[in-house]
Design a protein around this motif. Structure first.
Motif, PDB file in Angstrom:
ATOM      1  N   UNK A  30     -11.622  -5.027  -2.943  1.00 48.50           N
ATOM      2  CA  UNK A  30     -11.585  -4.107  -4.078  1.00 48.50           C
ATOM      3  C   UNK A  30     -11.199  -2.703  -3.637  1.00 48.50           C
ATOM      4  N   UNK A  31     -11.616  -2.289  -2.438  1.00 41.75           N
ATOM      5  CA  UNK A  31     -11.246  -0.976  -1.932  1.00 41.75           C
ATOM      6  C   UNK A  31      -9.738  -0.863  -1.720  1.00 41.75           C
ATOM      7  N   UNK A  32      -9.126  -1.915  -1.172  1.00 32.69           N
ATOM      8  CA  UNK A  32      -7.673  -1.931  -0.986  1.00 32.69           C
ATOM      9  C   UNK A  32      -6.979  -1.856  -2.342  1.00 32.69           C
ATOM     10  N   UNK A  33      -7.456  -2.641  -3.300  1.00 34.83           N
ATOM     11  CA  UNK A  33      -6.863  -2.635  -4.641  1.00 34.83           C
ATOM     12  C   UNK A  33      -7.033  -1.265  -5.296  1.00 34.83           C
ATOM     13  N   UNK A  34      -8.187  -0.626  -5.096  1.00 33.77           N
ATOM     14  CA  UNK A  34      -8.457   0.668  -5.729  1.00 33.77           C
ATOM     15  C   UNK A  34      -7.504   1.751  -5.218  1.00 33.77           C
ATOM     16  N   UNK A  35      -7.360   1.867  -3.897  1.00 31.98           N
ATOM     17  CA  UNK A  35      -6.497   2.928  -3.360  1.00 31.98           C
ATOM     18  C   UNK A  35      -5.030   2.635  -3.667  1.00 31.98           C
ATOM     19  N   UNK A  36      -4.649   1.357  -3.637  1.00 37.12           N
ATOM     20  CA  UNK A  36      -3.277   0.994  -3.987  1.00 37.12           C
ATOM     21  C   UNK A  36      -3.017   1.264  -5.460  1.00 37.12           C
ATOM     22  N   UNK A  52       4.722  -0.827  -7.299  1.00 34.58           N
ATOM     23  CA  UNK A  52       3.725  -1.893  -7.185  1.00 34.58           C
ATOM     24  C   UNK A  52       4.259  -3.097  -6.435  1.00 34.58           C
ATOM     25  N   UNK A  53       5.519  -3.456  -6.699  1.00 29.19           N
ATOM     26  CA  UNK A  53       6.117  -4.602  -6.016  1.00 29.19           C
ATOM     27  C   UNK A  53       6.274  -4.331  -4.524  1.00 29.19           C
ATOM     28  N   UNK A  54       6.610  -3.092  -4.172  1.00 31.69           N
ATOM     29  CA  UNK A  54       6.771  -2.750  -2.759  1.00 31.69           C
ATOM     30  C   UNK A  54       5.434  -2.798  -2.026  1.00 31.69           C
TER      31      UNK A  54
END
Length: 338
Positions: A309-315, A274-276
């Protein structure tokens, strides 16, 4: 003849009991795994709801941020209606979430498919983060193991002190220092990333500085975790027995200490994922890397909550997968269950 038959029946009954016990353990493990996935999915849903709410609290909205110069108030009102901004946030969030299980991330404020927007940048970010994670794991295990060979010695003190100092460095400081030294002064590596016709970095040399900039702080963090995990495992009875038997230190470390420390090491590396990926947004901006950093920056400027939200979802899905693998490693090495 009754005695052999009785013995055979008893053996058959024991076999069936053992098989039933294994089936029961597998069922319990599957239920615990499902529960773990459900909890993490719920956490991700809460995070996505927070993203929608945070974007809503920003000044302006997607209609005004993406409007053309000279548009009238009526045009803006029509655009808001087209984008659904006239509806309550919970309703818009629910509509977006219902498409998520099918892979539909929605449409951006500029009318582009969000899946299409992430089609090229996200694999680039995954490649950057994956290489940084591999470098982090390799160097951290090497340094932590080297320090553990001589507990309390000069190498141990040097590695531990350097790891603590590096841990405090933000990624952008490391990135700027790398650019200054290796790109400006020495002219060994490029300072910016150029892309080929497919949208990927044109040369492997353009990956070196971004990967190192991302990995250095996490190497400090994970080296300390590896060193502590090895120190704890070194006090285990089977390790002390191996030392008393006169086995070489490297053999004891590799064959007896490191396997037992694997769960703690896996958990630390998984946390670094997550940090990376979070640090990648900053590093990509500095090196002009073609990843999700530019997509996310544009979405924030456009107040485009579905894209963010899409970026957060896939990440979040990637991070959840890595954490699940770490849980499986921990369960396997400890001989227990999730």
């Amino acid at each position: 003849m009754a005695e052999p038959l009785t013995g055979g029946a008893a053996a058959g009954g024991a076999g069936r009991t053992g098989a039933a016990a294994r089936t029961s353990r597998a069922a319990r493990a599957a239920l615990r795994l499902a529960g773990l996935l459900a909890r993490r999915a719920l956490l991700l849903a809460v995070l996505l709801a927070a993203v929608f709410l945070a974007v809503e609290l920003l000044p302006g909205d997607a209609a005004s941020a993406t409007s053309e110069r000279g548009e009238s108030a009526a045009d803006l009102a029509h655009r808001r209606e087209l984008l659904g901004l006239d509806r309550p946030v919970p309703e818009r969030f629910w509509d977006w979430m219902t498409g998520l299980p099918t892979g539909d991330l929605g449409t951006s404020a500029r009318g582009e498919s969000i899946s299409g927007l992430l089609d090229r940048p996200f694999p680039n970010t995954l490649m950057l983060g994956g290489l940084a994670l591999l470098l982090t794991l390799t160097v951290s295990v090497a340094l932590g193991g080297w320090a553990a060979l001589r507990p309390g010695g000069a190498v141990d003190r040097t590695v531990s002190g350097a790891a603590t100092g590096v841990l405090a460095l933000p990624e952008f400081i490391v990135a700027v220092a790398l650019v200054l030294v290796f790109a400006q002064w020495l002219d060994w590596l490029p300072a910016v990333t150029l892309t080929d016709g497919d949208g990927y970095p044109a040369s492997w040399r353009m990956l070196v500085l971004p990967v190192v900039a991302l990995a250095v702080p996490q190497i400090g963090w994970n080296t300390r975790i590896v060193r502590a995990a090895l120190a704890d495992e070194a006090r285990a009875p089977h390790v002390e027995t191996a030392v008393l038997d006169g086995l070489p230190r490297r053999r004891v470390l590799v064959h007896h200490v490191l396997p037992g420390a694997a769960p703690a090491i896996a958990a630390g590396v998984a946390t670094s994922t997550g940090m990376l990926l979070g640090g990648a947004v900053v590093v990509e901006t500095i090196f002009n890397y073609p990843g999700i950093g530019s997509v996310l920056a544009g979405a924030v400027a456009d107040r485009d909550s579905p894209v963010i939200a899409g970026v957060v979802a896939v990440t979040g899905a990637v991070i959840t997968g890595v954490l699940l693998l770490a849980d499986l490693v921990r369960a396997r090495e400890s001989g227990g269950s999730l």
